[in-house]
Scaffold this motif. Sequence first.
Motif, PDB file in Angstrom:
ATOM      1  N   ILE A 177      -3.628  33.219 -21.668  1.00 53.61           N
ATOM      2  CA  ILE A 177      -4.166  34.454 -21.092  1.00 53.61           C
ATOM      3  C   ILE A 177      -3.981  34.540 -19.581  1.00 53.61           C
ATOM      4  O   ILE A 177      -4.495  35.472 -18.959  1.00 53.61           O
ATOM      5  CB  ILE A 177      -5.658  34.628 -21.433  1.00 53.61           C
ATOM      6  CG1 ILE A 177      -6.451  33.394 -20.997  1.00 53.61           C
ATOM      7  CG2 ILE A 177      -5.847  34.878 -22.928  1.00 53.61           C
ATOM      8  CD1 ILE A 177      -7.947  33.511 -21.218  1.00 53.61           C
ATOM      9  N   THR A 209       1.013  40.112 -17.023  1.00 58.12           N
ATOM     10  CA  THR A 209      -0.032  39.872 -18.022  1.00 58.12           C
ATOM     11  C   THR A 209       0.199  40.742 -19.251  1.00 58.12           C
ATOM     12  O   THR A 209       0.085  40.277 -20.397  1.00 58.12           O
ATOM     13  CB  THR A 209      -1.421  40.168 -17.422  1.00 58.12           C
ATOM     14  OG1 THR A 209      -1.672  39.262 -16.338  1.00 58.12           O
ATOM     15  CG2 THR A 209      -2.517  39.989 -18.470  1.00 58.12           C
ATOM     16  N   GLY A 245       2.178  39.347 -22.683  1.00 56.40           N
ATOM     17  CA  GLY A 245       1.243  39.448 -23.800  1.00 56.40           C
ATOM     18  C   GLY A 245       1.874  40.152 -24.985  1.00 56.40           C
ATOM     19  O   GLY A 245       1.742  39.716 -26.132  1.00 56.40           O
ATOM     20  N   SER A 271       1.372  33.098 -17.566  1.00 57.30           N
ATOM     21  CA  SER A 271       0.628  32.093 -18.323  1.00 57.30           C
ATOM     22  C   SER A 271       1.550  30.988 -18.805  1.00 57.30           C
ATOM     23  O   SER A 271       2.451  31.225 -19.630  1.00 57.30           O
ATOM     24  CB  SER A 271      -0.120  32.680 -19.517  1.00 57.30           C
ATOM     25  OG  SER A 271      -0.654  31.655 -20.346  1.00 57.30           O
ATOM     26  N   ARG A 325      -5.232  40.161 -23.195  1.00 56.30           N
ATOM     27  CA  ARG A 325      -4.283  40.286 -22.085  1.00 56.30           C
ATOM     28  C   ARG A 325      -4.010  41.752 -21.758  1.00 56.30           C
ATOM     29  O   ARG A 325      -3.932  42.124 -20.573  1.00 56.30           O
ATOM     30  CB  ARG A 325      -2.970  39.574 -22.417  1.00 56.30           C
ATOM     31  CG  ARG A 325      -3.038  38.068 -22.392  1.00 56.30           C
ATOM     32  CD  ARG A 325      -1.678  37.463 -22.672  1.00 56.30           C
ATOM     33  NE  ARG A 325      -0.759  37.749 -21.577  1.00 56.30           N
ATOM     34  CZ  ARG A 325      -0.082  36.824 -20.910  1.00 56.30           C
ATOM     35  NH1 ARG A 325      -0.221  35.554 -21.218  1.00 56.30           N
ATOM     36  NH2 ARG A 325       0.737  37.166 -19.932  1.00 56.30           N
TER      37      ARG A 325
END
Length: 267
Positions: A21, A121, A125, A165, A253
């Motif tokens: 995340i 992000t 994701g 991440s 996310r």
Amino acid sequence: MSYFEAFILALIQGLTEFLPISSSAHLILPSAILGWEDQGLAFDVAVHVGTLLAVVIYFRHEVVTLLTAFLASIFKGDRSKEAKLAWMIVIATIPACLFGYLMKDFIEVYLRSAWVIAATTIIFGLLLWVVDRNAPLRDDEYQAGWKQALMIGIAQAVAMIPGTSRSGATITAALYLGFTREAAARFSFLMSIPIILLAGSYLGAQLITSGEPVHLGFLLTGIITSFISAYLCIYFFLKMISRMGMTPFVIYRLLLGIGLMVFMMLN
């Protein structure tokens, strides 16, 4: 920094280091929303120590076995599956070392903005969601060859871009290559050990040369909190990942990335 700030930042680091995340997306929230100051090099070293201890202690049997097999492969020609996995982890570590050495300054100057973090992000994701839905889920980590290890290592290098991440990128790559969810997570966690060790050593060297003052209470808070939260995170993630898959983390996310964008547009 107060003890409350030290506790919250260490908790965030411990939980987000191993969940897919993005730790960088979470660590900008206290400064962006609450106006907290940068925690400093000493605290960065402390939370790296805590997360490193967590993953090493959790995988203590695997670490001893892999390290023994790795040394036996050098001095005795060991060709066991444990020796092979140890070498795959070494191979997977190389891209991040090279990328970090060559691109660190560029990343610090151009890619640490909140907009980049919010975008990555969301993008990575969605990539995790697509790969997880179509992954064959057939192999364990011992079946990884050098090409697979190198690809996962490249994913780890790409994850140096804030918001990506590290665990998210490496698990995505491993799933794409056919690993089961549990094997992808285990390989990601095991290959985090040399990277966290190298990053912590680098920060430690910077701390020594910087002459920055050290607050022992804050350091102990960082180490203990990040250790406990990271250990529990690894334990529950591995217990639950086969049942819940990656969708909950993808949803989180997306909400986080959109939330960051909305916050920045309103401020």
